[in-house]
Design an enzyme around this catalytic site. Structure first.
Site, short mmCIF file in Angstrom:
data_model
loop_
_atom_site.label_atom_id
_atom_site.label_comp_id
_atom_site.label_asym_id
_atom_site.label_seq_id
_atom_site.Cartn_x
_atom_site.Cartn_y
_atom_site.Cartn_z
N PHE A 126 -22.15 5.99 4.47
CA PHE A 126 -21.98 6.60 3.15
C PHE A 126 -21.84 5.45 2.15
O PHE A 126 -20.84 4.72 2.17
CB PHE A 126 -20.74 7.49 3.16
CG PHE A 126 -20.41 8.13 1.84
CD1 PHE A 126 -21.01 9.31 1.46
CD2 PHE A 126 -19.45 7.57 1.01
CE1 PHE A 126 -20.69 9.92 0.25
CE2 PHE A 126 -19.12 8.17 -0.20
CZ PHE A 126 -19.74 9.35 -0.58
N PRO A 131 -19.22 -3.42 -5.93
CA PRO A 131 -18.29 -4.51 -6.27
C PRO A 131 -17.48 -4.24 -7.53
O PRO A 131 -16.31 -4.60 -7.61
CB PRO A 131 -19.24 -5.70 -6.46
CG PRO A 131 -20.39 -5.40 -5.56
CD PRO A 131 -20.57 -3.92 -5.64
N GLY A 132 -18.08 -3.59 -8.52
CA GLY A 132 -17.36 -3.30 -9.75
C GLY A 132 -17.00 -1.84 -9.93
O GLY A 132 -16.59 -1.43 -11.01
N GLY A 134 -15.00 0.81 -7.53
CA GLY A 134 -14.38 1.31 -6.31
C GLY A 134 -14.22 2.80 -6.39
O GLY A 134 -15.10 3.58 -6.02
N SER A 135 -13.08 3.24 -6.92
CA SER A 135 -12.83 4.67 -7.06
C SER A 135 -13.37 5.23 -8.37
O SER A 135 -13.29 6.42 -8.61
CB SER A 135 -11.32 4.94 -6.96
OG SER A 135 -10.82 4.56 -5.70
N GLN A 279 23.81 -0.87 15.69
CA GLN A 279 23.59 0.12 14.65
C GLN A 279 22.36 -0.20 13.79
O GLN A 279 21.61 0.70 13.40
CB GLN A 279 24.82 0.23 13.74
CG GLN A 279 24.75 1.38 12.74
CD GLN A 279 25.98 1.45 11.87
OE1 GLN A 279 26.22 0.56 11.05
NE2 GLN A 279 26.78 2.50 12.05
N ILE A 337 12.03 -5.23 15.18
CA ILE A 337 12.82 -4.93 16.38
C ILE A 337 12.40 -5.84 17.53
O ILE A 337 13.22 -6.28 18.34
CB ILE A 337 12.67 -3.45 16.76
CG1 ILE A 337 13.40 -2.57 15.73
CG2 ILE A 337 13.21 -3.18 18.17
CD1 ILE A 337 13.15 -1.08 15.89
N HIS A 338 11.11 -6.17 17.59
CA HIS A 338 10.62 -7.06 18.65
C HIS A 338 10.93 -8.53 18.35
O HIS A 338 10.72 -9.39 19.22
CB HIS A 338 9.11 -6.89 18.82
CG HIS A 338 8.73 -5.68 19.63
ND1 HIS A 338 8.60 -4.43 19.06
CD2 HIS A 338 8.46 -5.52 20.94
CE1 HIS A 338 8.26 -3.55 20.00
NE2 HIS A 338 8.17 -4.19 21.15
N GLU A 363 -10.40 5.08 1.57
CA GLU A 363 -10.59 6.45 1.06
C GLU A 363 -9.57 6.82 -0.02
O GLU A 363 -8.98 7.90 0.00
CB GLU A 363 -10.57 7.46 2.20
CG GLU A 363 -11.80 7.38 3.09
CD GLU A 363 -12.00 8.65 3.91
OE1 GLU A 363 -11.47 9.70 3.53
OE2 GLU A 363 -12.69 8.57 4.93
#
Length: 389
Positions: A126, A131-132, A134-135, A279, A337-338, A363
Site C-alpha cells: 500500500f 517523504p513530505g 506522512g499522515s 515492593q 526488572i531483568h 498507522e
C-alpha cells in the site's frame, strides 16, 4: 452485558495459542540469530510452509469473505487471534488475506490481482506515504498524468511496508490538483515490471519498509482501482480497516513479557531474597497487569463496535494510542526488572523493545491519534461518556 467467550471463540483462540507455541515460538532463537547476522529472520518460504500447515486445519483468510475461500471471522475473533500471534516476535500472519480495498477491484482485476494475492501467489504493498506527506494526505506530491490509454506516474513513496518484496503496488497519485484530495487523487494497481523501483530502509526494528520511486511509470487505464479521483475514499478505508488489530498484538506481547519478568523475579535473588519479594518489583508487575487488562477491553470494545456496524473510529484511535504507549512502558519495566541482562542481546527483551517502539508510529502516530480523539470530542462527533453515551 456478557463478557464471556462463546465455545467457538474459545476453541479458535486455543487452537491459535497451541499453534503459536508448537510451530512458531520454537523458531525464535533461529530468527534472532539470523537477524543479528544481518539476515531476514524468517524467509517467505518458511512463512508459506507455516501457512500451509495452518490451512490444513481451516485457518485461511481470517477476515476474507467465505465466497473467496476465507473464514470471514468477526472483528472480536480476529482481535483474539492477533493477541495470540502477538506472543511471539516472529513476524507471522495466517495466509489467505488481501488488502481490503482490493475487493473493490473489477472482475478482471480480481482475477489478476485479488485472487492471486489471497492464494499467496502475488504480494502487494500500500503506497501512499511520502517523504513530505506522512499522515497529511493533502500533501501528496506523486502525480499521474493521462497519456492516451495510459497514466504516467512520477513521484516517491517512503516507509512502505512490504515494498521491497511486493510485485505490485496500490499507489496513490494526484490526477487533478485543482480538486484536492476529494476528487483529485486516484489509486492505481502498478506492477513492478511496469518500472517502479524499491530500496529497503534500514530501521531499528525488523519490519522492513522500503522507499519506492516512480519515474515515468506507465500504468494502463484498466489498472485504476475504483474510479478516477476517488482514491482518497479508498485510502481512508484502508487506513481505518482495523487499527484495533495493532494494539491487539500488543496485548499478547505484553502478556509474554510480563510472564518473562515474573519468572526472572522469582529466581533472581538480591540480599538473600528473590526480587519478586521486593515492593518495587511487585508494583511494576501490578501496574503492568492493570494496563494489560485495560488494553484488552479497549481493544475488544473497539472490535465490538466494528462488528455492530457502529462508527468505531474513536474507539480504535483510543485503543491504538493506549496500546502503543503502554506496550512501550511495559517492555521498559520488563527490561528494568531483568537489570543488566535485559540490556544485553543474550536475552530477547531488547528485540521486543525495538519491535514495540514502532507501535507509537505505525498507522498513525500517537500525536495523530490524540488529534483525532480530541477533535472528535470537541466537535461533538463523540462523547466523553464513551460508546454508551
Amino acid at each position: 452485558m456478557d463478557f464471556s467467550l462463546t465455545d467457538e471463540e474459545r476453541h479458535t483462540r486455543d487452537w491459535v495459542r497451541n499453534f503459536v507455541q508448537r510451530e512458531i515460538t520454537p523458531l525464535e532463537p533461529t530468527v534472532l540469530r539470523r537477524e543479528r547476522a544481518g539476515q531476514p529472520g524468517i524467509s517467505y518460504d518458511e512463512i508459506l510452509e507455516l501457512r500451509v500447515k495452518a490451512r490444513k486445519f481451516g485457518f485461511w483468510g481470517i477476515q476474507t469473505p467465505p465466497e473467496y475461500g476465507g473464514m470471514g471471522l468477526s472483528a472480536i475473533m480476529t482481535a483474539l487471534i492477533e493477541a495470540e500471534l502477538g506472543r511471539t516476535f516472529v513476524q507471522f500472519s495466517f495466509g489467505g488475506a488481501a488488502d481490503n480495498i482490493l475487493f473493490h477491484a473489477n472482475e478482471s482485476q480480481k482475477q489478476e490481482y485479488l485472487l492471486p494475492t489471497i492464494e499467496g501467489q502475488r504480494r502487494s504493498c500500500f503506497a501512499i506515504t511520502e517523504p513530505g506527506a506522512g499522515s497529511d494526505l493533502q500533501a501528496i506530491r506523486t502525480t499521474a498524468r493521462q497519456d492516451g490509454d495510459d497514466w504516467v506516474i512520477n513521484g516517491e513513496k517512503t516507509f512502505i511496508t512490504g515494498g521491497a518484496d511486493a510485485d505490485f503496488a496500490m499507489v496513490f497519485a494526484v490526477t487533478d490538483a485543482e480538486k484536492g484530495v476529494n476528487g483529485g487523487v486516484t489509486c492505481f494497481l502498478a506492477d513492478r515490471e511496469m518500472g517502479w523501483k524499491s530500496e529497503p530502509i534500514d530501521t531499528m526494528g525488523e519490519w522492513g519498509p522500503a522507499a519506492l520511486v516512480f519515474d515515468e511509470v506507465r500504468v494502463p487505464a484498466r489498472n485504476v482501482l475504483g474510479e478516477v479521483g476517488q482514491g482518497f475514499a479508498l485510502a481512508m478505508q484502508w487506513i481505518g480497516r482495523g487499527r484495533y488489530l495493532l494494539p491487539a498484538r500488543a496485548i499478547g506481547a505484553c502478556e509474554r513479557l510480563v510472564e518473562m519478568a515474573m519468572e526472572h523475579a522469582r529466581t533472581r535473588e538480591t540480599f538473600g531474597k528473590p526480587i519478586a519479594e521486593r515492593q518495587a518489583i511487585q508494583w511494576m508487575i501490578a501496574d503492568s497487569a492493570v494496563e494489560i487488562e485495560a488494553l484488552r477491553w479497549l481493544v475488544l470494545s473497539a472490535a465490538f463496535q466494528v462488528d455492530s456496524g457502529l462508527d468505531s473510529r474513536q474507539a480504535q484511535s483510543i485503543a491504538k494510542l493506549y496500546g502503543g504507549v503502554k506496550a512501550n512502558e511495559i517492555v521498559d519495566r520488563v527490561l528494568q526488572i531483568h537489570g543488566g541482562m535485559g540490556y544485553t542481546r543474550e536475552l530477547p527483551v531488547e528485540r521486543w523493545y525495538r519491535e514495540l517502539r514502532l507501535l507509537r508510529i505505525y498507522e498513525g502516530t500517537d500525536e495523530i491519534q490524540r488529534r483525532t480523539i480530541a477533535r472528535n470530542l470537541l466537535k461533538g462527533h463523540s462523547s466523553i461518556r464513551g460508546a454508551l453515551g
